[in-house]
Design a protein around this motif. Sequence first.
Motif, PDB file in Angstrom:
ATOM      1  N   THR A  32       0.835  -1.198   0.000  1.00  0.00           N
ATOM      2  CA  THR A  32       0.000   0.000   0.000  1.00  0.00           C
ATOM      3  C   THR A  32       0.869   1.246   0.000  1.00  0.00           C
ATOM      4  N   LEU A  33       0.455   2.230  -0.787  1.00  0.00           N
ATOM      5  CA  LEU A  33       1.096   3.537  -0.766  1.00  0.00           C
ATOM      6  C   LEU A  33       0.225   4.447   0.083  1.00  0.00           C
ATOM      7  N   GLU A  34       0.811   5.008   1.118  1.00  0.00           N
ATOM      8  CA  GLU A  34       0.112   5.928   2.008  1.00  0.00           C
ATOM      9  C   GLU A  34       0.563   7.343   1.663  1.00  0.00           C
ATOM     10  N   ILE A  35      -0.382   8.163   1.253  1.00  0.00           N
ATOM     11  CA  ILE A  35      -0.106   9.540   0.839  1.00  0.00           C
ATOM     12  C   ILE A  35      -0.530  10.492   1.949  1.00  0.00           C
ATOM     13  N   VAL A  36       0.356  11.385   2.343  1.00  0.00           N
ATOM     14  CA  VAL A  36       0.012  12.452   3.283  1.00  0.00           C
ATOM     15  C   VAL A  36      -0.108  13.719   2.441  1.00  0.00           C
ATOM     16  N   ASN A  37      -1.295  14.332   2.473  1.00  0.00           N
ATOM     17  CA  ASN A  37      -1.605  15.435   1.579  1.00  0.00           C
ATOM     18  C   ASN A  37      -2.238  16.587   2.367  1.00  0.00           C
ATOM     19  N   ASP A  38      -2.273  17.767   1.763  1.00  0.00           N
ATOM     20  CA  ASP A  38      -2.860  18.929   2.420  1.00  0.00           C
ATOM     21  C   ASP A  38      -4.336  19.131   2.070  1.00  0.00           C
ATOM     22  N   HIS A  39      -4.897  18.238   1.266  1.00  0.00           N
ATOM     23  CA  HIS A  39      -6.316  18.283   0.922  1.00  0.00           C
ATOM     24  C   HIS A  39      -6.780  16.856   0.615  1.00  0.00           C
ATOM     25  N   GLU A  40      -8.075  16.653   0.612  1.00  0.00           N
ATOM     26  CA  GLU A  40      -8.580  15.317   0.294  1.00  0.00           C
ATOM     27  C   GLU A  40      -8.259  14.995  -1.166  1.00  0.00           C
ATOM     28  N   PRO A  41      -7.602  13.873  -1.420  1.00  0.00           N
ATOM     29  CA  PRO A  41      -7.143  13.560  -2.773  1.00  0.00           C
ATOM     30  C   PRO A  41      -8.191  12.843  -3.630  1.00  0.00           C
ATOM     31  N   LYS A  42      -9.412  13.327  -3.634  1.00  0.00           N
ATOM     32  CA  LYS A  42     -10.470  12.681  -4.405  1.00  0.00           C
ATOM     33  C   LYS A  42     -10.156  12.633  -5.907  1.00  0.00           C
ATOM     34  N   PRO A  43      -9.627  13.705  -6.525  1.00  0.00           N
ATOM     35  CA  PRO A  43      -9.268  13.609  -7.946  1.00  0.00           C
ATOM     36  C   PRO A  43      -8.218  12.521  -8.212  1.00  0.00           C
ATOM     37  N   LEU A  44      -7.296  12.357  -7.287  1.00  0.00           N
ATOM     38  CA  LEU A  44      -6.287  11.308  -7.430  1.00  0.00           C
ATOM     39  C   LEU A  44      -6.941   9.928  -7.410  1.00  0.00           C
ATOM     40  N   PHE A  45      -7.907   9.730  -6.528  1.00  0.00           N
ATOM     41  CA  PHE A  45      -8.633   8.458  -6.473  1.00  0.00           C
ATOM     42  C   PHE A  45      -9.262   8.154  -7.830  1.00  0.00           C
ATOM     43  N   TYR A  46      -9.981   9.122  -8.402  1.00  0.00           N
ATOM     44  CA  TYR A  46     -10.637   8.906  -9.698  1.00  0.00           C
ATOM     45  C   TYR A  46      -9.617   8.649 -10.807  1.00  0.00           C
ATOM     46  N   GLU A  47      -8.502   9.351 -10.747  1.00  0.00           N
ATOM     47  CA  GLU A  47      -7.441   9.147 -11.734  1.00  0.00           C
ATOM     48  C   GLU A  47      -6.895   7.717 -11.642  1.00  0.00           C
ATOM     49  N   PHE A  48      -6.594   7.272 -10.433  1.00  0.00           N
ATOM     50  CA  PHE A  48      -6.092   5.911 -10.245  1.00  0.00           C
ATOM     51  C   PHE A  48      -7.133   4.881 -10.660  1.00  0.00           C
ATOM     52  N   GLN A  49      -8.373   5.115 -10.298  1.00  0.00           N
ATOM     53  CA  GLN A  49      -9.447   4.179 -10.624  1.00  0.00           C
ATOM     54  C   GLN A  49      -9.571   4.002 -12.143  1.00  0.00           C
ATOM     55  N   ALA A  50      -9.408   5.083 -12.884  1.00  0.00           N
ATOM     56  CA  ALA A  50      -9.560   5.044 -14.334  1.00  0.00           C
ATOM     57  C   ALA A  50      -8.313   4.569 -15.066  1.00  0.00           C
ATOM     58  N   GLU A  51      -7.121   4.842 -14.505  1.00  0.00           N
ATOM     59  CA  GLU A  51      -5.891   4.638 -15.270  1.00  0.00           C
ATOM     60  C   GLU A  51      -4.951   3.553 -14.761  1.00  0.00           C
TER      61      GLU A  51
END
Length: 77
Positions: A32-51
């Motif tokens: 698992t890759l654990e990302i610590v971010n300054d905002h909720e990474p919802k766009p990243l989730f959709y990007e990963f889900q699609a690509e």
Amino acid sequence: MAATTLDIRDVPPSERHPKIHDAFQALGSGETLEIVNDHEPKPLFYEFQAEVEDFDADAYEVQQRGATEFVARLPKK
């Protein structure tokens, strides 16, 4: 399940997604890759889900730990 943590809060926005993709690709199956971010990474989730075929979207988790700290867990199949 092994986890690799990547704190991207100080990474310029234009460099974040490529850095995350590279770190995810370096993982082994079941890790698992654990990302610590300054905002909720919802766009990243959709990007990963699609690509990203190896992304386990069903096991994805995100937790808000403060006003500007979000931790997302991106598991690899």
